[in-house]
Design a protein around this motif. Structure first.
Motif, PDB file in Angstrom:
ATOM      1  N   UNK A 247     -35.911 -64.298 102.600  1.00 42.21           N
ATOM      2  CA  UNK A 247     -34.943 -63.827 101.620  1.00 42.21           C
ATOM      3  C   UNK A 247     -35.084 -62.337 101.287  1.00 42.21           C
ATOM      4  N   UNK A 248     -35.214 -61.452 102.298  1.00 37.58           N
ATOM      5  CA  UNK A 248     -35.264 -60.013 101.990  1.00 37.58           C
ATOM      6  C   UNK A 248     -33.896 -59.524 101.541  1.00 37.58           C
ATOM      7  N   UNK A 249     -33.871 -58.661 100.534  1.00 35.27           N
ATOM      8  CA  UNK A 249     -32.596 -58.159 100.036  1.00 35.27           C
ATOM      9  C   UNK A 249     -32.776 -56.798  99.384  1.00 35.27           C
ATOM     10  N   UNK A 250     -31.761 -55.971  99.556  1.00 33.71           N
ATOM     11  CA  UNK A 250     -31.762 -54.639  98.951  1.00 33.71           C
ATOM     12  C   UNK A 250     -31.369 -54.740  97.487  1.00 33.71           C
ATOM     13  N   UNK A 251     -32.119 -54.001  96.652  1.00 39.19           N
ATOM     14  CA  UNK A 251     -31.796 -53.964  95.236  1.00 39.19           C
ATOM     15  C   UNK A 251     -31.058 -52.687  94.845  1.00 39.19           C
ATOM     16  N   UNK A 252     -31.447 -51.538  95.445  1.00 37.91           N
ATOM     17  CA  UNK A 252     -30.845 -50.269  95.028  1.00 37.91           C
ATOM     18  C   UNK A 252     -31.267 -49.160  95.975  1.00 37.91           C
ATOM     19  N   UNK A 253     -30.535 -48.051  95.951  1.00 41.81           N
ATOM     20  CA  UNK A 253     -30.988 -46.838  96.616  1.00 41.81           C
ATOM     21  C   UNK A 253     -32.139 -46.245  95.812  1.00 41.81           C
ATOM     22  N   UNK A 254     -33.054 -45.579  96.510  1.00 39.03           N
ATOM     23  CA  UNK A 254     -34.225 -45.019  95.837  1.00 39.03           C
ATOM     24  C   UNK A 254     -34.670 -43.757  96.543  1.00 39.03           C
TER      25      UNK A 254
ATOM     26  N   UNK B  20     -29.743 -57.840  89.693  1.00 33.45           N
ATOM     27  CA  UNK B  20     -29.441 -56.571  90.340  1.00 33.45           C
ATOM     28  C   UNK B  20     -28.875 -55.525  89.402  1.00 33.45           C
ATOM     29  N   UNK B  21     -28.804 -55.812  88.108  1.00 33.31           N
ATOM     30  CA  UNK B  21     -28.270 -54.854  87.138  1.00 33.31           C
ATOM     31  C   UNK B  21     -29.196 -53.642  87.026  1.00 33.31           C
ATOM     32  N   UNK B  22     -28.583 -52.445  87.036  1.00 39.03           N
ATOM     33  CA  UNK B  22     -29.334 -51.196  86.962  1.00 39.03           C
ATOM     34  C   UNK B  22     -29.243 -50.592  85.572  1.00 39.03           C
ATOM     35  N   UNK B  23     -30.345 -49.992  85.126  1.00 38.81           N
ATOM     36  CA  UNK B  23     -30.360 -49.254  83.861  1.00 38.81           C
ATOM     37  C   UNK B  23     -31.005 -47.899  84.121  1.00 38.81           C
ATOM     38  N   UNK B  24     -30.301 -46.813  83.765  1.00 41.49           N
ATOM     39  CA  UNK B  24     -30.857 -45.480  83.913  1.00 41.49           C
ATOM     40  C   UNK B  24     -31.724 -45.179  82.700  1.00 41.49           C
ATOM     41  N   UNK B  25     -32.994 -44.830  82.943  1.00 48.26           N
ATOM     42  CA  UNK B  25     -33.965 -44.666  81.863  1.00 48.26           C
ATOM     43  C   UNK B  25     -34.078 -43.213  81.420  1.00 48.26           C
ATOM     44  N   UNK B  26     -33.977 -42.265  82.358  1.00 47.15           N
ATOM     45  CA  UNK B  26     -33.968 -40.844  82.014  1.00 47.15           C
ATOM     46  C   UNK B  26     -32.698 -40.223  82.576  1.00 47.15           C
ATOM     47  N   UNK B  27     -32.287 -39.114  81.977  1.00 47.94           N
ATOM     48  CA  UNK B  27     -31.037 -38.461  82.396  1.00 47.94           C
ATOM     49  C   UNK B  27     -31.247 -36.951  82.502  1.00 47.94           C
ATOM     50  N   UNK B  28     -32.279 -36.550  83.227  1.00 50.39           N
ATOM     51  CA  UNK B  28     -32.565 -35.130  83.385  1.00 50.39           C
ATOM     52  C   UNK B  28     -31.638 -34.518  84.439  1.00 50.39           C
TER      53      UNK B  28
END
Length: 360
Positions: free
Chosen positions: A241-248, A297-305
């Motif tokens: 069950x490999x799966x992509x979560x996000x770009x990094x 898979x929900x993303x949350x942005x923690x910093x916004x520099x």
């Protein structure tokens, strides 16, 4: 009747004495672990320790060999000794640092060494040694410095012990253009099992979930571009069950880290993917910290520099804050983001590098 009662009382007294002796001979329970945040101040070099509520506890001066600087620090699952990887003119070396006494011991005095991981028992470290002439994977005991060879691929560049066990994953590449593989090792590497192979990517920073049921990792394109955009993936412990979560972000060396409850992963995202200068220079990188919910898979942005870069984030023990280094104009600052209040503040405004939570 009286004789029977007397016998019963005598028997009861003997039983009480016996149980008391068992209690007195039982091992003394360990005191509850204390969570300590350790960070390195660069000038003058010192280990700074904070309590779980971020009160400064101590400052331990560091005496490093000439022409050497701290590359990173790594803590075991429990204990007061840190593994400190230093980068020197002659190569890399790993030191054991007792954070109570300040005593420093070189883990592998016979040559260069690169830190891979603490063993699950917190008593030994896995190292890759003698990289230039005879690369070898070894496990070194923290107290005796006894070293034993682990018979896995000598080009292993990433290793991760399974929580609460003796198995571990190791990752290696057969060369440029061949991608990489994650394998599971049992019996100190004498039994191996292929978990995942990718002919187009280098797999890095494989990390077990706290319950040992999943493995997260970063995919880096198998190309000659030093720094680029990669992907955060997760798979089950048996490689299924490999799966992509996000770009990094990829190539700069920023690991993705699981939250203490195993439900979220903190990782670094490159914001200026189209800037070719950031492909070759870390100083041109603009990045921020994100968190992904593994199940949804929900993303949350923690910093916004909008400038500078954020480096590997470390969760607080309660999962309610993230600690990270922000690098701007060559200056490194230790910062913390409170996930409940959304507040970001500097914890150590002096030039700093490297941080790790310890359980003493």
């Amino acid at each position: 009747m009286k004789k029977s009662n007397k016998y019963r009382l005598s028997h009861l007294s003997s039983l009480i004495l016996y149980l008391s002796s068992l209690i007195s001979c039982s091992p003394t329970p360990q005191p509850p672990a204390k969570n300590i945040l350790a960070a390195i101040r660069l000038n003058p070099p010192a280990l700074i320790q904070f309590s779980e509520d971020l009160a400064p506890l101590s400052e331990l001066p560091l005496s490093l060999p000439a022409d050497c600087g701290v590359y990173d620090i790594f803590s075991p699952s429990r204990g007061s000794t840190l593994a400190v990887e230093i980068s020197c003119s002659f190569g890399q070396s790993v030191l054991f640092l007792d954070t109570e006494t300040g005593a420093v011991t070189q883990a592998f005095p016979q040559g260069d060494s690169h830190f891979l991981a603490w063993a699950s028992n917190s008593k030994s470290v896995f190292l890759r040694v003698d990289n230039a002439s005879n690369p070898t994977i070894m496990r070194v005991n923290m107290e005796t410095l006894a070293a034993e060879i682990i018979p896995i691929n000598e080009f292993t560049y990433d290793l991760a012990p399974k929580p609460e066990g003796f198995d571990f994953t190791f990752t290696f590449s057969r060369g440029f253009g061949f991608g990489s593989e994650i394998q599971l090792a049992k019996d100190d590497g004498r039994i191996i099992q292929l978990l995942y192979a990718d002919p187009l990517h280098y797999i890095s920073f494989a990390r077990w979930s706290p319950d040992g049921k999943q493995i997260a990792f970063i995919k880096i394109p198998d190309s000659q571009i030093p720094f680029t955009v990669g992907e955060l993936w997760v798979m089950d412990a048996d490689g299924s069950n490999p799966r992509k979560l996000a770009d990094a972000d990829a190539g700069h060396g920023y690991a993705a880290n699981w939250s203490p409850d195993g439900k979220r992963i903190a990782f670094i995202v490159r914001e200026n993917g189209g800037d070719e200068s950031a492909n070759v220079s870390a100083e041109a990188l603009v990045s921020n910290l994100y968190v992904v919910d593994v199940a949804t898979g929900d993303l949350a942005q923690i910093t916004s520099f909008n400038e500078g870069r954020v480096e590997t984030a470390h969760w607080s023990p309660d999962g309610e804050a993230l600690f990270f280094l922000r690098v701007l104009n060559g200056k490194m600052e230790l910062q913390v983001r409170d996930l409940l209040t959304d507040e970001i503040k500097a914890l150590l405004a002096e030039p700093a590098c490297c941080l790790s939570w310890m359980r003493k």
